[in-house]
Design an enzyme around this catalytic site. Structure first.
Site, mmCIF file in Angstrom:
data_model
loop_
_atom_site.group_PDB
_atom_site.id
_atom_site.type_symbol
_atom_site.label_atom_id
_atom_site.label_comp_id
_atom_site.label_asym_id
_atom_site.label_seq_id
_atom_site.Cartn_x
_atom_site.Cartn_y
_atom_site.Cartn_z
ATOM 1 N N LYS B 123 0.797 -1.223 0.000
ATOM 2 C CA LYS B 123 0.000 0.000 0.000
ATOM 3 C C LYS B 123 0.835 1.280 0.000
ATOM 4 O O LYS B 123 0.408 2.319 -0.501
ATOM 5 C CB LYS B 123 -0.939 0.014 1.214
ATOM 6 C CG LYS B 123 -1.981 -1.096 1.213
ATOM 7 C CD LYS B 123 -3.027 -0.908 0.137
ATOM 8 C CE LYS B 123 -4.177 -1.903 0.263
ATOM 9 N NZ LYS B 123 -5.096 -1.817 -0.905
ATOM 10 N N GLU B 145 -9.931 5.582 3.443
ATOM 11 C CA GLU B 145 -10.695 4.473 3.990
ATOM 12 C C GLU B 145 -9.704 3.344 4.256
ATOM 13 O O GLU B 145 -8.626 3.308 3.666
ATOM 14 C CB GLU B 145 -11.740 3.988 2.981
ATOM 15 C CG GLU B 145 -11.201 3.027 1.900
ATOM 16 C CD GLU B 145 -10.166 3.641 0.972
ATOM 17 O OE1 GLU B 145 -10.110 4.887 0.893
ATOM 18 O OE2 GLU B 145 -9.401 2.883 0.340
ATOM 19 N N SER B 412 1.604 -9.694 -0.705
ATOM 20 C CA SER B 412 1.330 -8.260 -0.710
ATOM 21 C C SER B 412 1.512 -7.610 0.654
ATOM 22 O O SER B 412 1.752 -6.414 0.750
ATOM 23 C CB SER B 412 -0.090 -8.005 -1.212
ATOM 24 O OG SER B 412 -1.014 -8.769 -0.466
#
Lengths: 262, 429
Positions: B123, B145, B412
């Site tokens: 991210k 969010e 990830s």
């Protein structure tokens, strides 16, 4: 065509259909019409109302618990149309329930029900080509939102795509009551006047007779939504009577309600 | 765009309806029903677009303009590359998982270690990119969010780094199950606002973030965390994650001298998967496999596998596959992994799926939990529950492949944030 603003300022009244149930919504709408509303926005409840504040969010949740669907809202529209021939009826919805029904079918059923137009909250003009075509084919008026953040070029495009009236959003934000009217509101209406001769309705945050009269000084119509839905929420069992009284109260500073009541 | 004075007057004269108003604009065949071609910005085949309230349109247009300028600005790219290298820890390794390969007895398995990045997941790639854009746009307040909390933590981190005010919206159910990340965000100086509506998960957090944005749009940037939402987000967020695939492609060529047989990644909104897929799209022989949350069953409400039971619709700004009921209301979803627990999917994935370029398969809660334990014990790597879905597909697929085949799984994120859920579910105390 009954999508007409009879008085100045006119009242465009929003209700979330199916809150607390569809039969009560019908009574509420008839009471609002009797009290003198010019146009009714029949709100279609949606699971993810991103443009709405807490009051309409709660109403939508209650309506969805009842299983309220777009198809039912259109049936309700037909019932209301039988009782009220001269009041404008607009379907107010998020896009997905309409997409799910199919654009063509939506327009066809809405027209047959006696609906005059629609406002799709999350459908900006750029994405509205197919919608506009279907709406035009079925003689329905597409009403678009204009925002204080919309540059003039967008306002022109919005005005061109709209029929019946343009809905000016009084401020950045979600639906819901506010103490004061933002400066944004008057400026936006002025900017819109320069690009269109369509009547302009101003909405978002208007909840009392003072604000109603103030908006009446510069806009052709006032949209009142959350304040009506809030009245419904607070008057369980006596919704229609309470909302009728609330709407008559809105006119107190603008004109004598009896002059317009139908 | 020029207004025809005649048409305007005509419409305006009568206060009733007039249907002579001309249709203008490029949206003439829109609503995703007609293929407008992927060449149009923001469209992936029929999917994508920009379905938001009018108030946000100007901000999206501004963001698109700024992003297009920044893309061509060498200084911007250099600064981003520098931060990715010195702050986030790029490049991430491509690791050969020897014991897992031996155990499964088929294809050679490599892991792309995005879990080793600062803040513990991919991210941060996107957050650094968007944060530099926020600086360019002169805004000072950032909202986001978060589902699993990884995007929230990455956002809080870049806001601390660049001195922005930060508000993160998170469903209260997710706050419960990802408690550790809530604390991390607060420690980093962000305000975490719980969202109590709907299923109290990612979808509801996005709704609330959009409501904040529509209210504060003049001062605030919405740092959306996946390849979702209105244009330009799906394109921009993908571009910030393309570095994953660029590195992986070079690394596997160096390690194996050839391209992989398959690439496997989990798909919530789909940012890590599109990031690793993108550089391989033109390598038609490389299979691209996205893994959705199969949850606890096939019934609507029990999973988040949009390609099993979903249909095209519009949610939160974009046209893509959506889990919905027969009246177009958005369905509730379930996954043990908060980051995959979302009823829609990035529009580019919908296009890749329709075109047959990528395949999408589900992995269940149980399979993901099992895969977590397996990877922990064979390789000493505890993957995030999201990434464990990709590992679960490796477990199913690798044994059926040849020993000469090569698979890359994108890890990830790391699993520290999931310790609470893992303890509840694995019963190994």
């Amino acid at each position: 065509m009954p999508l007409t603003f009879y008085k100045k300022p006119a009242l465009v009244a929003y209700v979330t259909c199916g809150d607390p149930d569809l039969a009560t919504t019908r009574d509420i709408v008839l009471a609002v019409i009797e009290a003198g509303a010019d146009v009714i926005e029949l709100g279609v409840p949606f699971s993810d109302p991103v443009a709405d504040g807490p009051v309409i969010q709660r109403a939508s949740e209650r309506a969805l618990k009842q299983g309220t669907s777009l198809a039912q809202v259109l049936t309700l529209a037909a019932e209301i149309r039988e009782q009220a021939q001269s009041t404008g009826l607009i379907v107010f919805s998020y896009l997905n329930p309409i997409l799910c029904m199919g654009m063509e079918k939506f327009c066809k059923v809405a027209r047959a029900a006696g609906v005059d137009g629609a406002l799709v909250t999350d459908l900006p003009v750029e994405e509205a080509g197919e919608y506009l075509r279907a709406m035009r084919e079925h003689d329905l008026a597409p009403v678009f939102l204009a925002a204080p953040t919309s540059p003039d070029a967008r306002l022109r495009r919005i005005a061109e795509a709209s029929l019946g009236f343009v809905y000016a959003v009084s401020r950045t934000g979600v639906t819901g009551q506010r103490q004061q009217l933002a400066d944004d509101a008057r400026k936006l209406v002025q900017r819109l006047r320069r690009v269109t001769k369509l009547p302009i309705a101003l909405g978002f945050g208007i909840s009392n007779a003072e604000q109603f009269a103030e908006v009446g000084e510069f806009a052709d119509a006032v949209v009142v939504g959350s304040a009506i839905v809030d009245t419904i929420e607070r008057n369980r069992g006596g919704e229609a009577v309470a909302v009728g009284a609330f709407v008559r109260g809105l006119f107190a500073r603008s004109y004598h309600p009896a002059a317009y009541a139908r | 765009m020029a207004t025809s004075a005649k048409a305007t007057a005509k419409v305006g004269n009568s206060r009733s309806l007039d249907f002579a108003a001309p249709l203008r604009g490029k949206g003439a065949a829109s609503l995703g029903m007609t293929d407008r071609g992927s060449s149009e910005p923001g469209r992936f085949g029929v999917y994508g677009g920009r379905y938001v309230p009018e108030t946000l349109m100007a901000a999206l247009e501004e963001l698109e303009r700024e992003y297009e300028k920044a893309k061509r600005d060498k200084k911007f790219q250099a600064r981003l590359d520098e931060l990715l290298k010195t702050y986030a820890g790029r490049p991430t390794p491509l690791f050969f998982a020897r014991r897992l390969t031996e155990k499964l007895g088929g294809a050679k398995i490599y892991l792309k270690r995005e879990d080793l990045l600062h803040t513990g997941a991919h991210k941060i790639n996107n957050c650094l990119g968007q944060a530099l854009l926020v600086e360019r746009m002169g805004k000072h307040r950032v909202i986001a969010e978060t589902g699993a909390g990884q995007h929230g933590v990455a956002t809080a981190t870049v806001c601390a780094l660049l001195g922005f005010e930060c508000v993160v919206y998170m469903g209260t159910e997710d706050m419960r199950r990802q408690e550790l990340n809530v604390f991390r965000m607060r420690l980093l100086g962000a305000e975490v606002r719980g969202v109590d509506s709907g299923s109290r998960t990612l979808k509801d957090a996005i709704n609330e973030a959009m409501r904040d944005w529509v209210t504060n749009v003049r001062t605030t940037h919405y740092l959306l965390g996946s390849v979702l939402g209105a244009h330009p987000y799906p394109t921009m967020v993908r571009d910030f994650h393309r570095v994953i695939g660029r590195e992986a492609r070079a690394q596997i060529l160096r390690a194996e001298g050839k391209l992989p047989t398959a690439i496997i990644a989990c798909v919530g909104g789909g940012s890590n998967s599109i990031g690793i897929f993108y550089e391989f799209l033109k390598d038609k022989k490389v299979q691209l496999i996205g893994v959705e949350a199969g949850g606890r069953g096939a019934a609507l409400g029990d999973h988040a596998a949009r390609f099993r039971g979903g249909s095209p619709g519009v949610l939160q700004g974009t046209y893509s596959y959506v889990l919905q009921d027969s009246a177009g209301q958005i369905a509730l979803t379930h996954s043990v992994s908060a980051g995959l627990d979302y009823p829609s999917i990035g529009p580019e994935h919908a296009a890749l799926r329709d075109a047959g370029r990528a395949d999408y398969v589900p992995a269940s809660d149980a399979e993901a939990l099992e895969a977590t334990t397996l990877l922990a014990r064979t390789e000493g790597i505890i993957p995030a529950l999201e990434s464990a879905h990709a590992v679960a597909e490796v477990v199913k697929r690798a044994p059926k492949m040849k020993k000469s085949d090569v698979v890359i799984a994108n890890i990830s994120g790391r699993g520290d944030k999931d310790i609470g859920i893992l303890r509840e579910n694995l019963k190994i105390d």
